[in-house]
Scaffold this motif. Structure first.
Motif, PDB file in Angstrom:
ATOM      1  N   GLU A   1       0.829  -1.211   0.000  1.00 45.28           N
ATOM      2  CA  GLU A   1       0.000   0.000   0.000  1.00 45.28           C
ATOM      3  C   GLU A   1       0.866   1.265   0.000  1.00 45.28           C
TER       4      GLU A   1
ATOM      5  N   TYR B   1      -0.252   4.418  -1.978  1.00 50.91           N
ATOM      6  CA  TYR B   1      -1.457   5.040  -1.409  1.00 50.91           C
ATOM      7  C   TYR B   1      -1.101   5.915  -0.203  1.00 50.91           C
ATOM      8  N   TRP B   2      -0.327   5.316   0.709  1.00 51.44           N
ATOM      9  CA  TRP B   2      -0.028   6.065   1.935  1.00 51.44           C
ATOM     10  C   TRP B   2       0.938   7.211   1.701  1.00 51.44           C
TER      11      TRP B   2
ATOM     12  N   LYS C   1      -6.712   0.245  -1.381  1.00 53.84           N
ATOM     13  CA  LYS C   1      -5.485   0.881  -0.900  1.00 53.84           C
ATOM     14  C   LYS C   1      -4.244   0.244  -1.520  1.00 53.84           C
ATOM     15  N   GLU C   2      -4.450  -0.809  -2.283  1.00 57.42           N
ATOM     16  CA  GLU C   2      -3.291  -1.516  -2.807  1.00 57.42           C
ATOM     17  C   GLU C   2      -2.721  -0.835  -4.046  1.00 57.42           C
TER      18      GLU C   2
END
Length: 552
Positions: A245, A248-249, A272-273
DNA sequence: GCCGTTTTCGGCCCGACTGTTTTCAGTCG
């Protein structure tokens, strides 16, 4: 500890000595040593520190101690003599160590007490202080309190980079990246945000954090998040995220909040992947949006309509503002040239100070001509590199320049800038700068607003009028990359771009290593949406020379 | 605290501005 950090400790010792000692000269010695170190042209200090002018037995010992232990016993001792809460007052205009000394002597121990004393008109009664100082304190504190929670990028940026350099060597760390305001190039940041993917659980990392030189204490810990405080008084947020992820983060923690919220609406819900940031934008049907313009959320529609092509470090082909040992620089011309070549530049302009700036070793006309001779000599040895003989000429109080036109006409490049009489009213200052712009020999207006981020407000100047005038005269405006200036700021850069005024990104380096500071200038340019074509020193050397010639 | 050969003591980057001062000291480049 780098030499710059050591210099900072020495400078701090100097400040504390000024606050605590009657004789100013011991303090002066430490401050001078700090300056010398800062300007020292090599990363490595000589074995025998006593060989450095201004550094004797005691200061050499202090430097060794700082190198070995990361702190100075003398400094710690001095700190105990001064109430810490009152120190930020030193950052206020017109308030120096002497005023602060009086306040401390009279028993003022924190800012709240000073505010109260000023409101009750007690401070003006103190010996040596008056109503004006009292007013300066009140006004300054008001501004200061707004800015107390933030750290200027000039301090936060190297700190964050040092931290990342260390952390990425740790076996616990698989992946690491800068995020948050700092990644976006925000001028004053509230925290240093770093995201990590770990090979272990975060507990192992937390246990190891105290071994960091700059670590002070853990402030908070949550799942996936560790916050610690540094000795520099800024929080570091460490966010640990799963590798699959990561993208995304990274987008999430880079922000801004407004940007992310806008973007989130275009993403498949709950997903989120994303391993890469690019995949996030792709998935939203957008081109990649550079971190520097992720601000209001408006940029999402803007890139959709206009596309996006921001300038990058690789676009830069030279630097048109730096100082050599001829005035107040720490490296000689040959060293500056060699660094510029290492950086892959095609050209460099040497632009030392003009005669009236005595403290900076401004060049008399004779010295300027002597410098020309040296430059021509060095030129003879250069292949495929253009060395320009420029000058940073002072704009005098009345708007005249510090050299006669005949001299300026003979220079390859003329930068004009304000270094004195900062407190003219808006009209007078605007007239003054306008006059300089109208001089046909002036190619660039340097650090146009004179601000120092977090330290000094810009002087009173109608920047919009200056931009309009620059469009007429064809003068370039500087984006000064010195980390505490970053002047012009992004809103003015956008304005300049819209009105067809070209920007020159210069470091104003005072030693060869500082030529690398161009990166923060480029970052700031990106915040102002500048493309390579908006910037003068993205041009090839041939094109640059043509541009300059056309201006003559 | 550092420095130096006209000084091992007595200076310490220069000059302007401004505030508190009435002849000077602090601040800022």
């Amino acid at each position: 500890m780098t030499k710059d950090q050591i210099a900072d400790v020495l400078r701090e010792i100097g400040v504390y000595l000024e606050l605590t000692e009657d004789s100013p000269y011991r303090a002066l010695a430490y401050k001078r040593a700090a300056r010398t170190l800062l300007h020292w042209p090599h990363w490595k200090l000589p074995e025998d520190l006593g060989d450095i002018p201004g550094i004797g037995e005691k200061i050499a010992a202090a430097i060794r101690e700082i190198q070995e232990k990361g702190e100075s016993e003398l400094l710690e001792r001095l700190k105990k003599k001064v109430p810490p809460q009152i120190l930020p007052l030193l950052r206020l205009p017109d308030i120096g160590t002497k005023v602060l000394r009086i306040l401390i002597k009279e028993g003022y121990a924190d800012i709240a007490q000073v505010v109260e004393g000023a409101r009750n008109r007690q401070i003006r009664k103190l010996p040596g202080l008056g109503a004006k100082t009292e007013k300066a304190l009140l006004k300054g504190i008001e501004i200061l309190e707004k800015g107390l929670e933030v750290m200027p990028i000039a301090l936060a940026w190297p700190l964050a980079n040092e931290l990342i350099t260390i952390l990425q060597e740790w076996p616990e760390v698989n992946k690491i990246a800068l995020a948050g305001e700092l990644r976006r190039g925000v001028e004053q940041v509230r925290s240093i945000d770093i995201i990590l993917n770990l090979t272990t659980d975060s507990e192992r990392l937390v246990q190891r954090l105290p071994s960091l030189n700059l670590f002070k204490e853990i402030k908070g810990q949550d799942k996936g998040k560790v916050v610690f405080v540094t000795h520099f008084g800024i929080d570091v947020n460490l966010f640990t995220v799963p590798e699959e992820e990561w993208g995304y983060w990274l987008v999430y923690f880079t922000g801004s909040e407004a940007h992310f919220q806008r973007l989130e609406k275009l993403l498949p819900p709950e997903k989120k992947e994303f391993k890469q940031e690019r995949e996030v934008y792709q998935s939203a049907g957008l081109p990649f949006i550079d971190p520097e313009v992720r601000e209001t959320g408006e940029e999402v529609s803007r890139v959709k309509e206009e596309g996006i092509r921001l300038a990058s470090d690789q676009d830069m082909r030279g630097d048109l503002h730096c100082h050599s040992t001829w005035s107040d620089g720490g490296s000689d011309i040959a060293e500056l040239v060699s660094m510029a070549q290492q950086m892959g530049y095609e050209y460099l302009a040497i632009t030392d100070h003009s005669q009236s700036l005595k403290i900076a070793g401004g060049l008399s006309q004779e010295r300027l001509m002597a410098q020309r001779a040296e430059i021509e000599k060095i030129r003879g040895r250069l292949n495929n590199f253009t060395l320009l003989h420029g000058v940073e000429v002072d704009i005098l109080k009345d708007g005249r320049l510090d050299y006669p036109d005949e001299i300026l006409a003979g220079m390859d490049l003329v930068i004009a800038s304000v270094h004195s009489h900062f407190r003219l009213d808006r009209h007078t200052m605007t007239e003054r700068v306008s006059l300089a712009l109208k001089n046909p020999h002036v190619d660039i207006l340097a650090h146009p607003t004179g601000r120092l981020i977090g330290m000094r407000q810009p002087y009173e100047l109608d920047v919009e009028a200056i931009i309009d005038l620059a469009a007429v005269t064809g003068t370039y405006l500087e984006l000064n990359s010195s980390p505490d200036r970053l002047d012009l700021s992004p809103p003015y850069l956008e304005m300049a771009k819209a009105r067809g005024v070209r920007i020159c990104i210069n470091t104003d380096a005072h030693n060869k290593d500082r030529l690398r500071d161009i990166n923060l200038g480029v970052k700031t340019a990106r915040r102002g949406w500048l493309s390579p074509e908006d910037i003068v020193n993205t041009r090839t050397s041939t094109d640059l020379l043509k541009l300059l010639e056309k201006r003559q």
